[in-house]
Scaffold this motif. Sequence first.
Motif, PDB file in Angstrom:
ATOM      1  N   ALA A 126       9.345  -1.145   9.134  1.00  0.00           N
ATOM      2  CA  ALA A 126       8.326  -0.534   9.080  1.00  0.00           C
ATOM      3  C   ALA A 126       6.579  -1.192   9.002  1.00  0.00           C
ATOM      4  N   ASP A 127       6.159  -0.430   9.702  1.00  0.00           N
ATOM      5  CA  ASP A 127       4.573  -1.087   9.969  1.00  0.00           C
ATOM      6  C   ASP A 127       3.453   0.068   9.380  1.00  0.00           C
ATOM      7  N   MET A 128       2.677  -0.179   8.498  1.00  0.00           N
ATOM      8  CA  MET A 128       2.033   0.170   7.806  1.00  0.00           C
ATOM      9  C   MET A 128       0.145  -0.668   7.957  1.00  0.00           C
ATOM     10  N   ARG A 129      -0.462   0.091   8.560  1.00  0.00           N
ATOM     11  CA  ARG A 129      -1.980  -0.376   8.407  1.00  0.00           C
ATOM     12  C   ARG A 129      -2.478   0.416   7.787  1.00  0.00           C
ATOM     13  N   SER A 130      -3.489   0.122   6.752  1.00  0.00           N
ATOM     14  CA  SER A 130      -4.423   0.249   5.437  1.00  0.00           C
ATOM     15  C   SER A 130      -5.956  -0.229   5.963  1.00  0.00           C
ATOM     16  N   VAL A 131      -7.138   1.014   5.621  1.00  0.00           N
ATOM     17  CA  VAL A 131      -8.459   0.066   5.148  1.00  0.00           C
ATOM     18  C   VAL A 131      -9.175   0.452   3.721  1.00  0.00           C
ATOM     19  N   GLN A 132      -9.326  -0.558   3.331  1.00  0.00           N
ATOM     20  CA  GLN A 132     -10.644  -0.336   1.511  1.00  0.00           C
ATOM     21  C   GLN A 132     -11.202  -0.544   1.545  1.00  0.00           C
ATOM     22  N   ARG A 133     -12.088  -0.335   0.389  1.00  0.00           N
ATOM     23  CA  ARG A 133     -13.779  -1.401   0.589  1.00  0.00           C
ATOM     24  C   ARG A 133     -13.202  -1.630  -0.863  1.00  0.00           C
ATOM     25  N   PHE A 134     -13.844  -3.117  -0.234  1.00  0.00           N
ATOM     26  CA  PHE A 134     -13.839  -4.168  -1.664  1.00  0.00           C
ATOM     27  C   PHE A 134     -14.724  -4.227  -2.093  1.00  0.00           C
ATOM     28  N   PRO A 135     -15.535  -3.700  -3.787  1.00  0.00           N
ATOM     29  CA  PRO A 135     -16.069  -4.510  -4.445  1.00  0.00           C
ATOM     30  C   PRO A 135     -16.504  -6.224  -4.766  1.00  0.00           C
ATOM     31  N   THR A 136     -17.289  -6.265  -4.099  1.00  0.00           N
ATOM     32  CA  THR A 136     -17.509  -8.029  -5.044  1.00  0.00           C
ATOM     33  C   THR A 136     -19.118  -7.885  -5.754  1.00  0.00           C
ATOM     34  N   PRO A 137     -19.595  -9.538  -5.840  1.00  0.00           N
ATOM     35  CA  PRO A 137     -20.892  -8.744  -6.341  1.00  0.00           C
ATOM     36  C   PRO A 137     -21.822  -9.113  -5.464  1.00  0.00           C
ATOM     37  N   ARG A 138     -21.663  -9.366  -3.895  1.00  0.00           N
ATOM     38  CA  ARG A 138     -22.703  -9.836  -3.261  1.00  0.00           C
ATOM     39  C   ARG A 138     -22.277  -8.061  -2.491  1.00  0.00           C
ATOM     40  N   GLY A 139     -21.797  -6.633  -3.143  1.00  0.00           N
ATOM     41  CA  GLY A 139     -21.875  -5.579  -2.617  1.00  0.00           C
ATOM     42  C   GLY A 139     -19.824  -5.496  -1.760  1.00  0.00           C
ATOM     43  N   VAL A 140     -20.346  -3.785  -1.327  1.00  0.00           N
ATOM     44  CA  VAL A 140     -19.093  -3.846  -1.028  1.00  0.00           C
ATOM     45  C   VAL A 140     -18.375  -3.969   0.638  1.00  0.00           C
ATOM     46  N   VAL A 141     -17.012  -4.919   0.609  1.00  0.00           N
ATOM     47  CA  VAL A 141     -16.490  -5.068   1.849  1.00  0.00           C
ATOM     48  C   VAL A 141     -15.415  -4.320   2.460  1.00  0.00           C
ATOM     49  N   ASP A 142     -15.899  -4.049   3.853  1.00  0.00           N
ATOM     50  CA  ASP A 142     -15.035  -3.379   4.196  1.00  0.00           C
ATOM     51  C   ASP A 142     -13.703  -4.410   5.019  1.00  0.00           C
ATOM     52  N   GLY A 143     -12.489  -3.927   3.603  1.00  0.00           N
ATOM     53  CA  GLY A 143     -11.369  -4.710   4.775  1.00  0.00           C
ATOM     54  C   GLY A 143     -10.592  -4.411   4.941  1.00  0.00           C
ATOM     55  N   LYS A 144      -8.871  -4.738   6.080  1.00  0.00           N
ATOM     56  CA  LYS A 144      -8.363  -4.242   6.808  1.00  0.00           C
ATOM     57  C   LYS A 144      -6.872  -4.698   5.511  1.00  0.00           C
ATOM     58  N   ILE A 145      -5.528  -3.896   5.880  1.00  0.00           N
ATOM     59  CA  ILE A 145      -4.188  -4.151   5.473  1.00  0.00           C
ATOM     60  C   ILE A 145      -3.000  -4.054   6.211  1.00  0.00           C
ATOM     61  N   GLU A 146      -2.424  -4.898   6.904  1.00  0.00           N
ATOM     62  CA  GLU A 146      -1.334  -4.640   7.788  1.00  0.00           C
ATOM     63  C   GLU A 146      -0.266  -5.208   6.666  1.00  0.00           C
ATOM     64  N   SER A 147       0.833  -4.050   7.060  1.00  0.00           N
ATOM     65  CA  SER A 147       1.582  -5.148   6.026  1.00  0.00           C
ATOM     66  C   SER A 147       3.466  -4.178   6.904  1.00  0.00           C
ATOM     67  N   LEU A 148       4.186  -5.500   7.184  1.00  0.00           N
ATOM     68  CA  LEU A 148       5.164  -5.111   8.395  1.00  0.00           C
ATOM     69  C   LEU A 148       6.448  -5.937   7.362  1.00  0.00           C
ATOM     70  N   GLY A 149       7.246  -4.660   7.501  1.00  0.00           N
ATOM     71  CA  GLY A 149       8.564  -5.204   6.181  1.00  0.00           C
ATOM     72  C   GLY A 149       9.781  -5.065   7.606  1.00  0.00           C
ATOM     73  N   TYR A 150      10.698  -5.881   7.315  1.00  0.00           N
ATOM     74  CA  TYR A 150      11.882  -6.458   7.851  1.00  0.00           C
ATOM     75  C   TYR A 150      13.050  -5.349   6.895  1.00  0.00           C
ATOM     76  N   GLY A 151      13.419  -4.321   7.162  1.00  0.00           N
ATOM     77  CA  GLY A 151      14.533  -4.164   5.616  1.00  0.00           C
ATOM     78  C   GLY A 151      13.441  -4.272   4.270  1.00  0.00           C
ATOM     79  N   PRO A 152      14.540  -3.659   3.805  1.00  0.00           N
ATOM     80  CA  PRO A 152      14.272  -3.151   2.816  1.00  0.00           C
ATOM     81  C   PRO A 152      13.810  -4.679   1.226  1.00  0.00           C
ATOM     82  N   GLY A 153      14.283  -5.299   1.535  1.00  0.00           N
ATOM     83  CA  GLY A 153      13.672  -6.894   1.437  1.00  0.00           C
ATOM     84  C   GLY A 153      12.650  -7.929   1.200  1.00  0.00           C
TER      85      GLY A 153
END
Length: 350
Positions: A189-216
């Motif tokens: 299962a391959d899921m991609r998402s984007v998220q904006r992370f607040p930091t002391p230096r401002g908002v940073v655009d981030g990416k999250i890539e998750s790859l599942g190999y079965g349920p475990g």
Amino acid sequence: MSRYPFPIPYGWFQVCTPEEVAGASAKALFYFDRHLVAWRDEPGELHVMDAFCPHLGAHLGHGGTVEGCEIQCPFHGWRFDGDGTNVDIPYSSRTNQRARIRTYPTLEVNGKSLVWFHPDPEVGPRWDVPALPELDSGEFVGPVRTRHTVMAHAQELGENAVDAAHFRYVHNTAEVPEITSYETDGPMADMRSVQRFPTPRGVVDGKIESLGYGPGVSIVRFSGIVDTLLVTSTTPIDEGSCETRFDFYTRSLGDSETTSNVAQAFVAEVDRQFLEDMPVWEHKAHLTRPALADTDGPFMAFRKWYHQFYAEADGPGAGDERTLFPPPHWPEKMAETPARATASARHGRG
């Protein structure tokens, strides 16, 4: 009545780390609603098998010793090899070939000791978990590890991955991740998402890539603030509880102290959010037909993918026509502690 309409799933699951069963040693385990013993033979190969000696039932993980490539029962000295075959009875000239112990395939990869579990002992591994090149390149440092036991089925934890909306109300995040794609291919299962992370230096655009190999096992790659590799495992303890282990690796920032500080802060934030999720998982009911919003994540696609890992047609919920499966009543869990109070409660929204 069963708490869930599904049994323990099958797949690769972490039961320990290589360091936890080091040298010629044995360790008692309990996963998949059964007692197990993990032992490492003198050449270094890991073995996992059912725990009880078929002679008179002694637990091989409590006092069992390893001699060469065999484990010896602490009760009467019977020995078994890595295939679970009785190879020696010290006070007899014969072995007992009916005295076999079920063994489980093992795989040690990415700092985790995995076991292939399937309710049918004749069904062997159907996919592999690959080694991650980042862990051999020297670009990433770690791991920083966390570990938690959750009184909920592993599927409930997995559904969180496709639930972006809860970040606003459980974790009080100003920015909610946006799932840009969710694709499955057999056990992957391959899921991609984007998220904006607040930091002391401002908002940073981030990416999250998750790859599942079965349920475990899942591999999650974060980019934005600092490149982070998260190797996760979720292992069923029984039909109503599971164990999670997170191994965090951070791309080196050039300075070891800076890298460590950033890594520790990131780990603390992820761990904080996990603790906030725990009271929801442990007290929520499982709804077979949830009333979803049109902008909710791909819940049903996730459930369809996850359902393939249930081998038992006569599992705990088979034939149960209920659409709501409530949790047990746990009076000792009713009082929230500050570490486990949800963000909604802390901020006056519940």
